[in-house]
Write an enzyme that holds these catalytic residues in place. Structure first.
Site: not given
Ligand SMILES: *Cc1c(COP(=O)(O)O)cnc(C)c1O
Length: 431
Positions: A248, A361
């Site tokens: 994240g 489209c």
């Molecule tokens: C999407 C996701 C990630 C990665 O998140 P990023 O924002 O791309 O770093 C990690 N763990 C889980 C469970 C996710 O769903």
């Protein structure tokens, strides 16, 4: 510049990873995804080094491959010492065919079918990140049939709302993913899991959000998870071996986005975890993180060729490119911001305010509205920055538009990692 791999050369032409992007467009055609291999490796090393410094050998960094999944990327992250997180048997199969050692893979998904579970176990996926009770039952049944004990983590929702940084009882508690701690259901599912003979519960997982720029969110998540671990130790004498804090961390899509010092953030989270483990009488578990976007996003750039420039007098201007939401649906989905350049006129004064749109489209087929570009005409190359994450992996064939290739850039060289879809690829499953 939003990222240090983007520059403008003496001729006023945009470069990416040191290469003239108009030459790359000429050589490979457009639309085109570029990926800077050295940047991907640098990001992997940032995570791996920071985790090693803080946790010794008790760490793992998982590349969340949903951000951008194709065979070559599994080789790159493997060579950087990363594990992977996969969310479907399609991603598992891609990793498998790339020769990635699947015992280093963690299998997510809130709804794994019986077939998915069998496929993953048959191919030796190391860990499942289990979302729910039904999944536990299927895993136990199939693991028994195979005569193995399947390692798992349980996905829990600590109830953090990343937008307010508050632990709240709405928002993430009512997520479709995982099991809520606050409602007492997490504790119930731990108890239930410990009753299965063919399941080895290694620990817990949480994923709080996306585009996180501070350590506060991770600290809040870790705090709740560690308290939960202490409770599981007290109630069930259960020792957590692995704690996965999810992914994240944010990236810069525009000059307005903050920069983030990932190593410093990890150090702060590590100190917090160590002192909390001490206070709670817990052994330090193996700490896992699973970044996706922050590994690949700014390693990516998309190149397009301009087709029409439409000026609706008194209203607005449209610049249409030869791709669109079919290769980048993120504005259509989330109103995501991007930074764009007219590649050959990167230093020219920006006088044309326009919406950059695709050729699908669909009125919502917008790459970015209200962009300021220099005077732009048919044949110009437009570059969209920071497209390495959730672009190729979200691409589609709407309007039977072929998906662009991925060209990797490395130390002045370039090579195709995913070839351009052909018209025959478009009809390959039609009978
Ligand atoms: C999407 C996701 C990630 C990665 O998140 P990023 O924002 O791309 O770093 C990690 N763990 C889980 C469970 C996710 O769903």
């Amino acid at each position: 510049m939003i990222c240090d791999n983007i520059s403008i050369n003496n001729n006023g032409v945009l470069t990416f990873a040191g290469q003239d992007v108009t030459e790359l467009a000429q050589k490979y055609g457009t639309p085109l995804y570029l990926l800077d291999e050295e940047k991907i490796r640098e990001k992997c090393q940032t995570y791996v080094n920071a985790m090693r410094e803080n946790f010794g050998d008790k760490y793992a960094v998982l590349y969340a491959s949903k951000a951008n999944s194709f065979k070559k990327i599994y080789n790159i992250v493997e060579s950087e010492g990363m594990c992977v997180d996969v969310v479907s048997i399609g991603e598992i199969y891609t990793a498998l065919k790339a020769g990635y050692p699947l015992e280093r893979a963690y299998f997510h998904s809130n709804n794994k079918t019986d077939f998915d579970v069998e496929f993953a176990i048959d191919n030796g996926v190391g860990h499942f990140v289990v979302d729910n009770r039904e999944e536990l039952e299927v895993i136990d049944r199939y693991a028994a049939k195979k005569g193995i004990k399947q390692k798992i983590l349980l996905r829990l929702t600590p109830g953090i709302d990343t937008h307010t940084y508050e632990a709240v009882n709405t928002g993430k508690v009512d997520s479709k993913f995982g099991t809520a701690i606050e409602t007492g259901q997490a504790e119930e599912i731990v108890k239930y899991t410990l009753g299965f003979k063919n399941i080895d519960l290694c620990g817990f997982h949480c994923h709080i959000g996306s585009m996180v720029f501070d350590s506060d969110t991770f600290l809040r998540g870790a705090e709740i998870m560690l308290q939960f671990m202490a409770k599981m130790k007290k109630d069930f004498a259960f020792e957590t071996k692995e704690l996965n804090l999810g992914g994240g961390y944010g990236v810069r899509y525009t000059e307005n986005d903050p920069t983030i010092d990932i190593a410093a953030n990890i150090a702060e989270v590590a100190d917090f975890i160590k002192s909390n483990c001490n206070e709670l009488g817990l052994d330090l578990p193996i700490i896992l993180m699973e970044p996706g976007r922050s590994i690949v996003a700014d390693a990516g750039m998309t190149l397009y060729t301009v087709g029409t420039v439409k000026r609706i007098t008194g209203y607005k201007n449209y610049v249409s490119v030869d791709g669109g939401m079919s290769d980048n649906p993120r504005y259509a989905l989330y109103e995501s911001e991007y930074t764009l350049f007219n590649a050959a006129k990167a230093n020219a004064e920006a006088t044309l305010k326009c919406d950059v749109v695709g050729r699908c489209c669909e009125s919502g087929d917008i790459i970015q509205p209200d962009v300021l570009l220099p005077e732009t005409e048919r044949g110009d190359i437009l570059a969209v920055c920071t497209t390495g994450a959730y672009n190729f992996s979200m691409a589609m064939n709407y309007n039977r538009i072929a998906r662009p290739p991925i060209v990797m850039l490395n130390k002045g060289d370039s090579y195709v990692a995913v070839r351009r879809e052909s018209l025959d690829d478009i009809i390959r499953n039609d009978i």
